[in-house]
Design a protein around this motif. Sequence first.
Motif, PDB file in Angstrom:
ATOM      1  N   ASP A 139      -0.673   3.782   2.331  1.00 42.50           N
ATOM      2  CA  ASP A 139       0.078   4.927   1.818  1.00 42.50           C
ATOM      3  C   ASP A 139       1.587   4.730   1.958  1.00 42.50           C
ATOM      4  O   ASP A 139       2.030   3.842   2.688  1.00 42.50           O
ATOM      5  CB  ASP A 139      -0.348   6.187   2.586  1.00 42.50           C
ATOM      6  N   PRO A 140       2.395   5.558   1.278  1.00 48.12           N
ATOM      7  CA  PRO A 140       2.003   6.704   0.461  1.00 48.12           C
ATOM      8  C   PRO A 140       1.352   6.280  -0.846  1.00 48.12           C
ATOM      9  O   PRO A 140       1.503   5.135  -1.283  1.00 48.12           O
ATOM     10  CB  PRO A 140       3.333   7.425   0.214  1.00 48.12           C
ATOM     11  N   LYS A 146      -7.474  10.274  -3.219  1.00 51.38           N
ATOM     12  CA  LYS A 146      -8.210  10.780  -2.049  1.00 51.38           C
ATOM     13  C   LYS A 146      -9.163  11.895  -2.462  1.00 51.38           C
ATOM     14  O   LYS A 146     -10.218  12.072  -1.854  1.00 51.38           O
ATOM     15  CB  LYS A 146      -7.243  11.240  -0.961  1.00 51.38           C
ATOM     16  N   SER A 158      -6.182   5.839   6.347  1.00 53.80           N
ATOM     17  CA  SER A 158      -4.900   5.596   5.696  1.00 53.80           C
ATOM     18  C   SER A 158      -3.803   5.429   6.727  1.00 53.80           C
ATOM     19  O   SER A 158      -3.927   5.887   7.873  1.00 53.80           O
ATOM     20  CB  SER A 158      -4.548   6.755   4.749  1.00 53.80           C
ATOM     21  N   ASP A 160       0.786   5.154   6.727  1.00 54.04           N
ATOM     22  CA  ASP A 160       2.054   5.088   6.011  1.00 54.04           C
ATOM     23  C   ASP A 160       2.676   3.721   6.303  1.00 54.04           C
ATOM     24  O   ASP A 160       2.961   3.388   7.449  1.00 54.04           O
ATOM     25  CB  ASP A 160       2.966   6.219   6.496  1.00 54.04           C
ATOM     26  N   THR A 402       0.886  12.838  -0.288  1.00 52.17           N
ATOM     27  CA  THR A 402       0.716  11.448  -0.710  1.00 52.17           C
ATOM     28  C   THR A 402       0.290  10.535   0.432  1.00 52.17           C
ATOM     29  O   THR A 402       0.166   9.327   0.244  1.00 52.17           O
ATOM     30  CB  THR A 402       2.032  10.898  -1.307  1.00 52.17           C
ATOM     31  N   GLY A 403       0.082  11.108   1.614  1.00 51.80           N
ATOM     32  CA  GLY A 403      -0.252  10.297   2.774  1.00 51.80           C
ATOM     33  C   GLY A 403       0.967   9.800   3.523  1.00 51.80           C
ATOM     34  O   GLY A 403       0.846   9.058   4.494  1.00 51.80           O
ATOM     35  N   GLU A 405       4.103   9.993   6.078  1.00 50.01           N
ATOM     36  CA  GLU A 405       4.417  10.674   7.325  1.00 50.01           C
ATOM     37  C   GLU A 405       5.885  11.094   7.374  1.00 50.01           C
ATOM     38  O   GLU A 405       6.367  11.580   8.397  1.00 50.01           O
ATOM     39  CB  GLU A 405       4.078   9.773   8.515  1.00 50.01           C
TER      40      GLU A 405
END
Length: 437
Positions: A139-140, A146, A158, A160, A402-403, A405
């Motif tokens: 990710d993102p 997902k 996942s 980042d 979007t995943g 952080e």
Amino acid sequence: MKNTPVDYTIARQVIDKYNLPDFGKATIREVVAISSELEEATGTEFIHMEMGVPGLAPCSIGVEAEIEALKQGMAAIYPNINGIPQLKTETARFVKAFMDIEVSPESCVAVTGSMQGTYASFLTCGQCDPEKQTILFIDPGFPVQKQQIAVMGYAHESFDVYEYRGEKLRPKLERYLQSGKIAALTYSNPNNPGWFCLTDEELQIIGELANQYDVIVIEDLAYFAMDFRKELGIPFQPPFQSTVARYTDNYIIQISGSKAFSYAGQRIGVTVMSDKLYNRAYPGLTQRYGGGTFGTVYIHRVLYALSAGTGHSAQFALAAMFKAASDGIFDFVSDVREYGRRAQKLKKIFTDYGFHIVYDHDLKDPIADGFYFTISYPGMTGSRLMETLIYYGISAIALCTTGSEQEGLRACTSFIKNHQYALLEERLKIFRDNNPV
């Protein structure tokens, strides 16, 4: 909220109607619905940056080829589930011309856009080995992928990649693959939403670990050749589109007609897999289907169950565009450079008014200008920034969906009109006055 272009009371009524506990976690479609409803209710023009929809005219080569196919009666005929021969041949040639990868036409499969291609890929990968039903996301990434995993009931992991670029990627990735549960891993390159590009060094790491742990790599090239820092649009000449296919045979590549060819409305793309993967038999697939290889199961079981083929005339369109690009008579990369020009202007306006670019570097290199960019504002979470900008007639999506952080938003350049640069600047001046740093 004072002096906001969108009436605060009306905006709150519309937002509250959607009953979202955390506005920052709203889906792209929900943000589109809210901003569109507010636009109509208030008469205020919105600057739409939430939806990754092409904003350029479709390629005329594709349009003409599709019209001719329709005139020939293709609308009345079921397409070959494998894809029409012209598209399969031209896909293999296109991959050679712009990626310098050898693959047979048999291993090139028509799909109704990369969305279907990734869904079918996730589904098939998760059936190869009963012990491996987890998909790993670097990710993102694209939030809807997902959702696809949730629909099919698979597990996912996942991370980042922001803090794990370069050689740092190897130990981080290996920690996940060592579990023995990962069926496939996926990423987009260029990245949606960060627009950074994984380097050849990083792709080699991914390929080597995919070989070591027998994991399939699903490489999403929805924004094919759109790293505008390189001249990627000359067929059969370097530099080529970077790909993990140089380092492993355990790959599936998704190539979309939507962005690079502005042909999103016809839902057309291709899935390209290595010949070795196409012809490989897996115990899980044999147990479930009684036989078949990865490629034949992908086509004749999974795709057949999903749609019984891809739109017939659209396949002729994509075949014609691939052929023209490989022949050197259609410079598709030059056409989509407009997104890079828009991003450059937009990023300057945002940063002039106190915003920061979140994913701002590719290792030591500045990030490319392209279809997406990412922004943050001091003292605001992504969720709060996303909701606050709605009152200023600016819509985007939070990075948390979007995943990522990181705190901030994904902004898309595709719908920006020429007069909106001045409009954006006017509204951000009010925003900064109301939200001093």
